[in-house]
Design an enzyme around this catalytic site. Structure first.
Site, short mmCIF file in Angstrom:
data_model
loop_
_atom_site.label_atom_id
_atom_site.label_comp_id
_atom_site.label_asym_id
_atom_site.label_seq_id
_atom_site.Cartn_x
_atom_site.Cartn_y
_atom_site.Cartn_z
N ASP A 47 28.59 31.66 46.53
CA ASP A 47 28.74 33.11 46.41
C ASP A 47 27.52 33.78 47.05
O ASP A 47 26.39 33.45 46.72
CB ASP A 47 28.83 33.48 44.92
CG ASP A 47 29.13 34.96 44.71
OD1 ASP A 47 30.10 35.27 44.02
OD2 ASP A 47 28.38 35.80 45.23
N ASP A 81 33.07 36.93 50.08
CA ASP A 81 31.77 36.25 50.04
C ASP A 81 31.75 35.06 49.09
O ASP A 81 30.68 34.61 48.70
CB ASP A 81 30.68 37.24 49.63
CG ASP A 81 30.68 37.53 48.14
OD1 ASP A 81 31.77 37.57 47.54
OD2 ASP A 81 29.59 37.69 47.57
N GLU A 82 32.91 34.55 48.72
CA GLU A 82 32.93 33.58 47.62
C GLU A 82 34.04 32.55 47.81
O GLU A 82 35.15 32.90 48.19
CB GLU A 82 33.19 34.37 46.34
CG GLU A 82 33.23 33.56 45.09
CD GLU A 82 33.59 34.43 43.87
OE1 GLU A 82 33.57 35.68 43.98
OE2 GLU A 82 33.89 33.84 42.84
P1 TTP Z 1 30.03 40.09 44.31
O1 TTP Z 1 29.87 38.67 44.78
O2 TTP Z 1 30.60 40.32 42.94
O3 TTP Z 1 28.62 40.84 44.33
P2 TTP Z 1 27.46 40.73 45.40
O4 TTP Z 1 27.68 39.66 46.38
O5 TTP Z 1 27.22 42.09 45.96
O6 TTP Z 1 26.21 40.40 44.48
P3 TTP Z 1 25.85 39.03 43.72
O7 TTP Z 1 24.55 38.59 44.29
O8 TTP Z 1 25.77 39.39 42.28
O9 TTP Z 1 26.96 38.06 44.02
O10 TTP Z 1 30.95 40.89 45.33
C1 TTP Z 1 30.90 40.67 46.73
C2 TTP Z 1 31.09 41.98 47.46
O11 TTP Z 1 32.32 42.60 47.06
C3 TTP Z 1 30.00 42.99 47.18
O12 TTP Z 1 28.89 42.84 48.06
C4 TTP Z 1 30.71 44.31 47.36
C5 TTP Z 1 32.15 44.01 47.01
N1 TTP Z 1 32.47 44.54 45.68
C6 TTP Z 1 33.05 45.81 45.55
O13 TTP Z 1 33.31 46.48 46.55
N2 TTP Z 1 33.32 46.30 44.30
C7 TTP Z 1 33.04 45.59 43.16
O14 TTP Z 1 33.29 46.08 42.04
C8 TTP Z 1 32.45 44.29 43.29
C9 TTP Z 1 32.10 43.47 42.07
C10 TTP Z 1 32.17 43.82 44.55
MG MG Z 2 28.30 37.75 45.76
#
Ligand code: TTP
Ligand code: MG
Length: 406
Positions: free
Chosen positions: A9, A104-105
């Site tokens: 992730d 991203d995951e």
């Molecule tokens: P995430 O992997 O949940 O968050 P992140 O990568 O920004 O941060 P982390 O380091 O905690 O993993 O989500 C990936 C992307 O998806 C994030 O960059 C933006 C988008 N996203 C949204 O648009 N709305 C949301 O509510 C969430 C959770 C994510």
């Molecule tokens: Mg993330």
């Protein structure tokens, strides 16, 4: 060892891409989403901004109150999607099956390719190294014996984290005294329900299994197993770019007659499809309605539409298609968004994050959801994430079927 799974992730994904491409942003609190004077929410925030309490899905006005000195920026979806493709290309090279969960995951099944735990460790390190060297972005990686444990592991040392959970015993030891929320599928509502029953930690779940099952039914059974580290789910190959459609359907416990109820179900299914499409950043140019009648005969009806993933549009189109079918008892109903394409993606409006353009539709959707809830005595407000999880959605729809009037 039965399975060896990697969960990867990206850290603050959208924000990290922007910082990479504009080094002046480095070290500053960066908030991607609406701008403070607009209506909308935070998509994500850099870790610097998170120190102020800013997080995903927070109202942008609230974010601005917490962090007035932050840099606010609209998202650039096309860029993130391009980066996402590069990321998944790197990761997929290590796995016999990979399941894309979001841009991203991903879950990677490395059981066969690695062949041993030691080599899987090398894979995990390689994934981190190559992601950084080739794309100049950091990710967090979890290596574990199961999907749930791998996901927990990747969150354990975020950002730029790496953590291993080799066995169910290790997993249990790690989470035993943590809040029940640590378990996959326990959201706010389920968490509260368990807390009210005095079940606060994973240990409590293990000690009060019967009560957990009584409170939560099928989900309770899953949670009691998970509390012992048991999770045999496989990595299901899924790549949204290959997907020709994103759909959702439900088979009723008993055949259903009556248009109003079927339309209510369609609406929930459409909302669920919208969420799924949004998660993988796709739009579509077709809507398909699927019906199976009580006598097992099935039909599908399709229509082309302007590029969209809006639940409201999906619903209205599917409703139109339903109105033109024979009014017979129905066993299964489904709706899907079809003709997904890059083309469609390029026309993507920022509808999830910037409500300006889609504000009216969003309002319609919210109002319709409220009315729906009132009709069946259900409280959807603040509970949606849970409602749209597969098993809950089926249960909600079954509940609606039993409690409908007319
Ligand atoms: P995430 O992997 O949940 O968050 P992140 O990568 O920004 O941060 P982390 O380091 O905690 O993993 O989500 C990936 C992307 O998806 C994030 O960059 C933006 C988008 N996203 C949204 O648009 N709305 C949301 O509510 C969430 C959770 C994510
Ligand atoms: Mg993330």
């Amino acid at each position: 060892m039965d399975q060896i799974i990697i969960h990867v992730d990206m850290d603050a994904f959208y924000a990290s891409v922007e910082i990479r491409d504009n080094p002046e942003l480095r070290g500053r609190p960066l908030i991607i989403g609406s701008l403070p004077h607009e209506r909308g929410v935070v998509a994500t925030a850099s870790y610097e901004a998170r120190k102020y309490g800013v997080h995903s899905a927070m109202n942008i006005k609230e974010a601005y109150r917490l962090c007035p000195n932050g840099v606010y920026m609209h998202p650039h979806f096309e860029k993130y999607r391009a980066v996402s493709q590069q990321l998944h290309a790197i990761w997929d090279a290590y796995a016999s099956a990979s399941e894309t969960i979001a841009l991203d995951e991903a879950y990677l099944d490395v059981t066969q390719m690695a062949g041993s735990w030691e080599r899987a460790q090398v894979f995990a390190r390689e994934i981190k190294r190559r992601t950084l060297e080739e794309l100049h972005l950091t990710c967090s990686v979890g290596l574990a014996y199961s999907k749930s444990a791998a996901k927990t592991a990747s969150e354990e040392k975020k950002p730029d984290g790496y953590f291993e959970i080799p066995t169910a015993e290790d997993f249990v030891r790690l989470i035993l005294d943590r809040d029940v929320r640590v378990l996959l599928t326990v959201g706010e509502k389920t968490g509260e329900k368990l807390h009210r029953a005095g079940i606060r930690t994973v240990r409590d779940i293990r000690e009060k299994q019967q009560e957990v099952v009584r409170l939560l039914g099928k989900q309770g059974v899953w949670l009691t197993r998970l509390a012992f580290g048991e999770d045999h789910r496989r990595v299901t190959p899924y790549n949204p770019q290959d997907a020709k459609s994103i759909g959702r359907e439900v088979t009723f416990q008993e055949d259903v007659s009556g248009r109003p109820f079927l339309k209510d179900v369609l609406f929930l299914l459409a909302l669920s499809v919208e969420r799924r499409a949004a998660r993988v950043g796709l739009c579509g140019e077709g809507v398909t309605l699927k019906l199976t009648y009580a006598d097992m005969k099935g039909i599908t009806r399709s229509k082309r539409v302007a590029s969209t993933r809006s639940a409201w549009t999906l619903y209205r189109e599917a409703e139109g298609l339903l109105d033109r079918t024979a009014d017979r008892p129905v066993r299964l109903i489904g709706v899907s968004l079809t003709h997904l394409s890059d083309q469609a993606y390029r026309q993507l409006r920022f509808e999830d994050i910037l409500h300006d353009g889609a504000a009216e539709e969003e309002k319609e959707t919210q109002a319709a959801l409220l009315r729906l809830g009132e009709r069946y005595g259900l409280d959807f407000a603040g509970n949606l994430d849970k409602v749209f999880r597969s098993d809950t959605l089926y249960r909600t729809i079954e509940y609606m079927r039993r409690h409908r009037k007319g």
